[in-house]
Scaffold this motif. Sequence first.
Motif, short mmCIF file in Angstrom:
data_model
loop_
_atom_site.label_atom_id
_atom_site.label_comp_id
_atom_site.label_asym_id
_atom_site.label_seq_id
_atom_site.Cartn_x
_atom_site.Cartn_y
_atom_site.Cartn_z
N LYS A 1 -37.97 17.71 -70.66
CA LYS A 1 -38.43 19.06 -70.82
C LYS A 1 -37.74 19.81 -71.79
O LYS A 1 -38.42 20.52 -72.70
CB LYS A 1 -38.23 19.71 -69.44
CG LYS A 1 -38.73 21.19 -69.44
CD LYS A 1 -38.16 21.94 -68.24
CE LYS A 1 -38.67 23.54 -68.13
NZ LYS A 1 -38.34 24.04 -66.69
N ALA A 2 -36.47 19.74 -72.05
CA ALA A 2 -35.82 20.13 -73.29
C ALA A 2 -36.34 19.79 -74.76
O ALA A 2 -36.67 20.57 -75.51
CB ALA A 2 -34.09 19.78 -73.39
N ASP A 3 -36.41 18.58 -74.67
CA ASP A 3 -37.06 18.07 -75.99
C ASP A 3 -38.37 18.63 -76.22
O ASP A 3 -38.84 18.94 -77.09
CB ASP A 3 -37.08 16.45 -76.17
CG ASP A 3 -35.68 15.74 -76.36
OD1 ASP A 3 -34.99 16.85 -77.07
OD2 ASP A 3 -35.68 14.52 -76.09
N CYS A 4 -39.35 18.79 -75.23
CA CYS A 4 -40.58 19.11 -75.31
C CYS A 4 -40.63 20.67 -75.51
O CYS A 4 -41.51 21.18 -76.33
CB CYS A 4 -41.42 19.03 -73.79
SG CYS A 4 -41.81 17.22 -73.59
N LEU A 5 -39.77 21.50 -75.19
CA LEU A 5 -39.42 22.91 -75.54
C LEU A 5 -39.14 23.16 -76.98
O LEU A 5 -39.38 23.92 -77.83
CB LEU A 5 -38.76 23.59 -74.62
CG LEU A 5 -39.17 23.81 -73.30
CD1 LEU A 5 -38.24 24.47 -72.23
CD2 LEU A 5 -40.55 24.78 -73.33
N LYS A 6 -38.33 22.16 -77.38
CA LYS A 6 -37.65 22.26 -78.57
C LYS A 6 -39.05 21.95 -79.65
O LYS A 6 -39.08 22.40 -80.75
CB LYS A 6 -36.69 21.24 -79.16
CG LYS A 6 -35.29 21.67 -78.21
CD LYS A 6 -34.16 20.37 -78.40
CE LYS A 6 -33.70 20.30 -79.87
NZ LYS A 6 -32.66 19.09 -79.94
N LEU A 7 -39.70 20.74 -79.48
CA LEU A 7 -40.78 20.57 -80.18
C LEU A 7 -41.97 21.79 -80.15
O LEU A 7 -42.46 21.92 -81.06
CB LEU A 7 -41.50 19.26 -79.49
CG LEU A 7 -42.79 18.80 -80.10
CD1 LEU A 7 -42.74 18.35 -81.67
CD2 LEU A 7 -43.34 17.58 -79.51
N ALA A 8 -42.10 22.36 -78.97
CA ALA A 8 -42.89 23.53 -78.81
C ALA A 8 -42.67 24.73 -80.01
O ALA A 8 -43.47 25.10 -80.43
CB ALA A 8 -42.77 23.91 -77.60
N LYS A 9 -41.41 24.80 -80.27
CA LYS A 9 -41.03 25.83 -81.38
C LYS A 9 -41.53 25.26 -82.57
O LYS A 9 -41.97 26.25 -83.54
CB LYS A 9 -39.31 25.94 -81.23
CG LYS A 9 -39.07 26.98 -80.01
CD LYS A 9 -37.24 26.89 -80.00
CE LYS A 9 -36.75 27.50 -78.83
NZ LYS A 9 -35.37 27.73 -78.79
N LEU A 10 -41.37 24.00 -83.02
CA LEU A 10 -41.77 23.51 -84.30
C LEU A 10 -43.37 23.64 -84.13
O LEU A 10 -43.84 23.89 -85.33
CB LEU A 10 -41.29 22.15 -84.48
CG LEU A 10 -39.89 22.03 -84.80
CD1 LEU A 10 -39.70 20.26 -84.72
CD2 LEU A 10 -39.54 22.34 -86.27
N LEU A 11 -43.97 23.10 -83.22
CA LEU A 11 -45.37 23.40 -83.24
C LEU A 11 -45.95 24.65 -83.21
O LEU A 11 -47.00 24.88 -83.68
CB LEU A 11 -45.84 22.43 -82.05
CG LEU A 11 -45.65 21.00 -82.08
CD1 LEU A 11 -46.14 20.45 -80.62
CD2 LEU A 11 -46.73 20.29 -82.98
N GLY A 12 -44.93 25.47 -82.77
CA GLY A 12 -45.52 27.15 -82.76
C GLY A 12 -45.68 27.54 -84.13
O GLY A 12 -46.60 28.72 -84.19
N TRP A 13 -44.77 26.91 -85.05
CA TRP A 13 -45.02 27.40 -86.39
C TRP A 13 -46.21 26.60 -87.09
O TRP A 13 -46.18 26.89 -88.32
CB TRP A 13 -43.68 27.13 -87.06
CG TRP A 13 -42.50 28.43 -86.54
CD1 TRP A 13 -41.55 28.09 -85.58
CD2 TRP A 13 -42.32 29.72 -86.89
NE1 TRP A 13 -40.61 29.04 -85.54
CE2 TRP A 13 -41.25 30.02 -86.31
CE3 TRP A 13 -43.06 30.43 -87.71
CZ2 TRP A 13 -40.75 31.38 -86.48
CZ3 TRP A 13 -42.58 31.83 -88.05
CH2 TRP A 13 -41.48 32.26 -87.32
N GLY A 14 -46.76 26.03 -86.41
CA GLY A 14 -47.54 25.10 -86.99
C GLY A 14 -48.22 25.05 -88.23
O GLY A 14 -48.93 26.28 -88.59
N SER A 15 -48.59 24.23 -88.88
CA SER A 15 -49.17 24.00 -90.10
C SER A 15 -50.64 24.03 -89.94
O SER A 15 -51.43 24.13 -90.86
CB SER A 15 -48.56 22.68 -90.92
OG SER A 15 -49.27 21.55 -90.41
N SER A 16 -51.17 23.74 -88.80
CA SER A 16 -52.42 23.47 -88.26
C SER A 16 -52.98 24.34 -87.20
O SER A 16 -51.98 24.55 -86.20
CB SER A 16 -53.04 22.23 -88.56
OG SER A 16 -52.72 21.72 -87.23
N PRO A 17 -53.96 24.84 -86.89
CA PRO A 17 -54.42 25.35 -85.61
C PRO A 17 -53.98 24.59 -84.40
O PRO A 17 -53.68 25.08 -83.38
CB PRO A 17 -56.18 25.90 -85.84
CG PRO A 17 -56.04 26.12 -87.41
CD PRO A 17 -55.22 24.95 -87.69
#
Length: 353
Positions: A232-248
């Motif tokens: 869960k922690a890794d998924c939330l860390k990843l969510a932050k990166l994706l939230g700045w996402g380079s694509s929709p």
Amino acid sequence: MRGWHCLALAGALSLVAATAAADDTNPPAAASAPAIANDARDQALQSFQRDMVSVLALRATAEPLLGAALLARPLSNPSKTGSFHALINRAAAADDSGPAVQWVRLADCDAKADACPNATALRKLTEEAPDNAAVWLLKLGIDTRDMKAKSTREDLAKAANSKIYDDYAGNSLTALANVVDALPPPPATQGAAGPAGVQALIVLANARLQPQPALPVVAKLCEGAGGDDALKADCLKLAKLLGWGSSPLSRSLGLHLFETLGDATEQATAQQQRRDLIWQVQNYSQLALHAQDDPTVAQLLLATARQGGAEMSQIATVLRTRGVSITAPGSWQPQPQSPDAAQQDTSASAHSP
């Protein structure tokens, strides 16, 4: 995974418009004049794109060769020197080549031989862009397909601990925009927007051939975090990166992970940001469709692509320039998506090149 993959560009532009299905009650000779005209324009567009590839094949640096490769990819029966394979490998061998070229090179593979994505390109990406989460999510999709559970989990951890997420869609848009004026569009290819409309059509259509990680696989893995606090922690860390996402699509997945795994505040924020994202994509899509009729819109799309930046930043720039807020009005409600569009989006993001 309902929701995150609802962001296919509505009315996505394709290089060759679909031919209307013939009515069984009418013989082929009864085809309408507009249908005949559209078919003729489609053929002219294909021929024009082929001519541009021939001219661009003479270039020696990475970006124009990348643009040429993207233009060549959908063409049938290319010449030996003008094929996607030849051009993307020349781009990869250029002195100024980089990860954006290797990313597109992922598609230079034999799907029938189960040899996709291109293994050499993936290895190069792990060497040249080890801090890009998109690279590890691509590998995650492969390891999931090959049922390597331990490697899949390691891939997710590497993605979560990366510094950026970049699927290089912005680079491809820029490469295409910078080469699409290599030849003047013939009159037979032009619509109401003139040459700029043709160029915008070709750029947007061919940029959609960009490889994508198997994002639905990532969503499914994270949705199953359950009592696994580390996952869960890794998924939330990843969510932050994706939230700045380079694509929709990447931003949408990041918001989905916050809605699924975040606390009450994170969930509420993600829901509002998702609404804004859908607003942005739908408005940009409408502008993209108008590029065929409005030379001002077509020129804006081309100029924005030539400035560079990620796909999301290009979308925001176009909207702001046109005076469209990037925040959805309070009274606005997202338009329902058709089943066909949802299927198209899932297919586009779920498969490696």
